[in-house]
Each structure stands twice: as structure tokens, then as C-alpha cells.
Design an enzyme around this catalytic site. Structure first.
Site, PDB file in Angstrom:
ATOM      1  N   ASP A  32       0.832  -1.206   0.000  1.00 19.78           N
ATOM      2  CA  ASP A  32       0.000   0.000   0.000  1.00 19.78           C
ATOM      3  C   ASP A  32       0.867   1.258   0.000  1.00 19.78           C
ATOM      4  O   ASP A  32       1.951   1.276   0.597  1.00 19.78           O
ATOM      5  CB  ASP A  32      -0.905  -0.014   1.232  1.00 19.78           C
ATOM      6  CG  ASP A  32      -2.061   0.951   1.114  1.00 19.78           C
ATOM      7  OD1 ASP A  32      -2.320   1.463   0.004  1.00 19.78           O
ATOM      8  OD2 ASP A  32      -2.715   1.215   2.143  1.00 19.78           O
ATOM      9  N   GLY A  35       0.090   5.430  -4.522  1.00 20.05           N
ATOM     10  CA  GLY A  35      -0.516   6.699  -4.910  1.00 20.05           C
ATOM     11  C   GLY A  35      -0.077   7.848  -4.030  1.00 20.05           C
ATOM     12  O   GLY A  35       0.221   8.947  -4.512  1.00 20.05           O
ATOM     13  N   ARG A  36      -0.012   7.607  -2.719  1.00 18.60           N
ATOM     14  CA  ARG A  36       0.431   8.665  -1.801  1.00 18.60           C
ATOM     15  C   ARG A  36       1.882   9.029  -2.048  1.00 18.60           C
ATOM     16  O   ARG A  36       2.269  10.203  -1.972  1.00 18.60           O
ATOM     17  CB  ARG A  36       0.235   8.206  -0.352  1.00 18.60           C
ATOM     18  CG  ARG A  36      -1.198   8.324   0.141  1.00 18.60           C
ATOM     19  CD  ARG A  36      -1.357   7.738   1.525  1.00 18.60           C
ATOM     20  NE  ARG A  36      -1.385   6.280   1.500  1.00 18.60           N
ATOM     21  CZ  ARG A  36      -1.216   5.513   2.561  1.00 18.60           C
ATOM     22  NH1 ARG A  36      -0.939   6.070   3.740  1.00 18.60           N
ATOM     23  NH2 ARG A  36      -1.287   4.203   2.462  1.00 18.60           N
ATOM     24  N   HIS A  49       2.941   3.487  -9.024  1.00 16.73           N
ATOM     25  CA  HIS A  49       2.779   2.060  -9.323  1.00 16.73           C
ATOM     26  C   HIS A  49       4.007   1.513 -10.051  1.00 16.73           C
ATOM     27  O   HIS A  49       4.415   0.364  -9.803  1.00 16.73           O
ATOM     28  CB  HIS A  49       1.522   1.854 -10.161  1.00 16.73           C
ATOM     29  CG  HIS A  49       0.248   2.189  -9.438  1.00 16.73           C
ATOM     30  ND1 HIS A  49      -0.086   1.623  -8.224  1.00 16.73           N
ATOM     31  CD2 HIS A  49      -0.757   3.054  -9.746  1.00 16.73           C
ATOM     32  CE1 HIS A  49      -1.256   2.121  -7.824  1.00 16.73           C
ATOM     33  NE2 HIS A  49      -1.669   2.991  -8.726  1.00 16.73           N
ATOM     34  N   GLU A  79     -11.525  -5.149  -5.327  1.00 15.39           N
ATOM     35  CA  GLU A  79     -12.062  -3.808  -5.046  1.00 15.39           C
ATOM     36  C   GLU A  79     -11.371  -2.712  -5.847  1.00 15.39           C
ATOM     37  O   GLU A  79     -11.902  -1.598  -5.958  1.00 15.39           O
ATOM     38  CB  GLU A  79     -11.943  -3.501  -3.544  1.00 15.39           C
ATOM     39  CG  GLU A  79     -12.882  -4.299  -2.651  1.00 15.39           C
ATOM     40  CD  GLU A  79     -12.485  -5.757  -2.526  1.00 15.39           C
ATOM     41  OE1 GLU A  79     -13.376  -6.612  -2.392  1.00 15.39           O
ATOM     42  OE2 GLU A  79     -11.269  -6.054  -2.571  1.00 15.39           O
ATOM     43  N   TRP A  81     -11.140  -2.329  -8.879  1.00 12.10           N
ATOM     44  CA  TRP A  81     -11.895  -1.925 -10.076  1.00 12.10           C
ATOM     45  C   TRP A  81     -12.655  -0.629  -9.848  1.00 12.10           C
ATOM     46  O   TRP A  81     -13.096   0.014 -10.825  1.00 12.10           O
ATOM     47  CB  TRP A  81     -12.880  -3.023 -10.466  1.00 12.10           C
ATOM     48  CG  TRP A  81     -12.238  -4.282 -10.972  1.00 12.10           C
ATOM     49  CD1 TRP A  81     -12.036  -5.440 -10.287  1.00 12.10           C
ATOM     50  CD2 TRP A  81     -11.701  -4.491 -12.286  1.00 12.10           C
ATOM     51  NE1 TRP A  81     -11.404  -6.369 -11.089  1.00 12.10           N
ATOM     52  CE2 TRP A  81     -11.189  -5.823 -12.317  1.00 12.10           C
ATOM     53  CE3 TRP A  81     -11.600  -3.695 -13.422  1.00 12.10           C
ATOM     54  CZ2 TRP A  81     -10.591  -6.360 -13.449  1.00 12.10           C
ATOM     55  CZ3 TRP A  81     -11.005  -4.237 -14.563  1.00 12.10           C
ATOM     56  CH2 TRP A  81     -10.508  -5.548 -14.566  1.00 12.10           C
ATOM     57  N   LEU A 143      12.282 -19.638  -4.412  1.00 16.57           N
ATOM     58  CA  LEU A 143      11.185 -18.859  -3.847  1.00 16.57           C
ATOM     59  C   LEU A 143       9.999 -18.924  -4.790  1.00 16.57           C
ATOM     60  O   LEU A 143      10.157 -18.810  -6.001  1.00 16.57           O
ATOM     61  CB  LEU A 143      11.605 -17.394  -3.661  1.00 16.57           C
ATOM     62  CG  LEU A 143      10.499 -16.388  -3.301  1.00 16.57           C
ATOM     63  CD1 LEU A 143      10.035 -16.601  -1.863  1.00 16.57           C
ATOM     64  CD2 LEU A 143      10.984 -14.942  -3.495  1.00 16.57           C
TER      65      LEU A 143
END
Length: 259
Positions: A32, A35-36, A49, A79, A81, A143
Site C-alpha cells: 500500500d 498513490g500517496r 505504481h 475492489e 476496479w 522462492l
């Protein structure tokens, strides 16, 4: 890689003789803050991104070097979308370009790439690149990275329930056959251990419909660091915090039951 990592341990810090940590076998990350991060720098959200995609590669390599076996990255939720169509399509282009550019390098790093989530609504060109990445990296021994694309924890449970219901309706299963192991075997992470550690960057304190079944006993580590600023040292700090906790699984003294 430190020699202890191959036995499930890793060491950190200046005194390697004094500090040895037990690694989680599976780490899940809610990435998260892209965008910030971009907004703070006066840049378009998509630049955040793009930066986040590069961090995903660095963290995957760092997890591999630490001896982590599984890493699940929440790249695009069901979500997401709700975001502006231009941003959604831009995220898909970034993912497609990144996988196309990096799949051979990931194979060289010994990293296996898997996509979990509902592919039906994803662009056909992105699905083709995902399929190619999975095929090319299939034998990666170091991995496994689960890239959660168009993924939701509720969707995962629903698709597992539908699979079980179909088998029951066709006589291959009886209601008494349904237990936790059977449900886990129908989830998108079937065959993998549940995450020991959930990391969320960006400071929010919620799991956002991520791996709802699998996170039942995961330790949670939230950091205010935005994902594009998250470094291998931050990953090490999260693992340190994980090791310091007493995992009780409903019991006492970390033994999973009463003494």
C-alpha cells in the site's frame, strides 16, 4: 545467502554469532502507498505504481536471499476496479510490461512466479504474459512468488465452495467429507503453508479482503513506510518483529495448547 538460511534460519546485525532468527516460511504483503508516494512528489499516481513494481522485484530477491519459501504480493484486488478506468488500465500495462521484461531474470534468480485470482476479467494480453511467466519460471527452486491479481479473499472462499459443491452434486463428495483441509485444498494457495507473517505498508490497519482464510493465525506487521520506499532492511525489521512474538495459536507459551 547466510549458511543458516538453508536450514530455516537467518542472521542479521553486526554480531552474527549472537543473533539467529527463525524465519517465517511464507510472508504476505499488502503493498500500500503507491498513490500517496506519487502525490507527495507531485507525480501522477501511475508513477507510484511503476516505482512499486521495481520494489516488488527487490523485495522478492531479498526474500529469496533470506531463505523465505513463499511470498504473496497483493498487486490488484477485486475492489481496485472502483478506481478510475485510466488508472486501472495503467496498472495492468505496468504489470504486463514488468512481467514481460523481468520473467527471464526471475527464472535466473530461481524464483517461481504464480498468479492467484480471477483471471476472467483481466486483459487478454496480461493473461498471456502471466501464463508465459508461470511457464518459464515453473521450476524456480528458491522462492515462489504468488502475484495476487484481481484477487479477493471472499472470491477465493467462494470459488473453493463452488468447487466442493460441484463435486458433492456429482456424487464425488459427501457432506461429511468437507473439513478445513478440504477447503484449504481448493483455495488458490493450495499446497502452500498459510502465511506466518502479514506485512502491510502505508500505515493502514486492515487486511482489505486479502487471504481471509489463510491469515487466520498470521502475525501482522504494519509499517507507515509507503511501498515504493520499502527496502530489504524494512523486510528484515518485519522479520525481527515476527521472531520476537510468542505464537500461541490459542494456547499458552507458544505451544498451541495448555501446558
Amino acid at each position: 545467502m547466510h549458511p543458516l538460511a538453508s536450514r530455516g534460519f537467518v542472521t542479521y546485525g553486526p554480531s552474527r554469532k549472537e543473533e539467529t532468527l527463525l524465519l517465517p516460511s511464507h510472508i504476505a504483503i499488502i503493498m500500500d502507498g503507491n498513490g500517496r508516494w506519487a502525490r507527495e512528489r507531485g507525480k501522477p499516481r501511475l508513477s507510484g505504481h511503476r516505482a512499486g513494481a521495481e520494489v516488488a522485484k527487490r523485495i522478492s530477491i531479498a526474500a529469496r536471499d533470506m531463505g523465505i519459501a513463499y511470498l504473496t504480493l497483493y498487486a490488484f484486488s477485486t475492489e481496485n476496479w472502483k478506481r478510475p478506468p485510466a488508472e486501472v488500465q495503467g496498472i495492468f500495462r505496468i504489470l504486463e510490461d514488468y512481467l514481460h521484461r523481468e520473467m527471464e531474470a526471475l527464472a535466473g534468480y530461481g524464483i517461481r512466479m504464480r498468479c492467484i485470482g480471477d483471471r476472467a476479467a483481466l486483459p487478454a494480453s496480461l493473461v498471456r504474459v502471466v501464463d508465459e511467466s508461470e511457464h518459464l519460471t515453473f521450476s524456480g527452486p528458491r522462492l515462489t512468488v504468488n502475484l495476487a491479481l484481481n484477487y479477493g479473499g471472499r472470491w477465493d472462499i467462494v470459488q473453493a465452495a463452488r468447487s466442493i459443491a460441484t463435486d458433492a452434486a456429482e456424487g464425488r463428495l459427501a457432506p461429511s467429507d468437507v473439513d478445513e483441509d478440504l477447503i484449504a485444498a481448493r483455495l488458490s494457495t493450495a499446497g502452500q503453508p498459510d502465511p506466518d507473517l502479514l506485512i502491510r505498508t502505508g500505515g493502514e490497519n486492515r487486511i482489505s479482503n486479502f487471504l481471509l482464510w489463510q491469515l487466520a493465525y498470521s502475525e501482522v506487521y504494519v509499517t507507515p513506510t509507503l511501498w515504493p520506499d520499502f527496502t530489504p532492511n524494512d523486510l528484515s525489521s518485519a522479520v525481527r518483529a515476527y521472531e520476537a512474538r510468542d505464537r500461541r495459536y490459542g494456547g499458552l507459551n507458544g505451544q498451541g495448547g495448555l501446558p
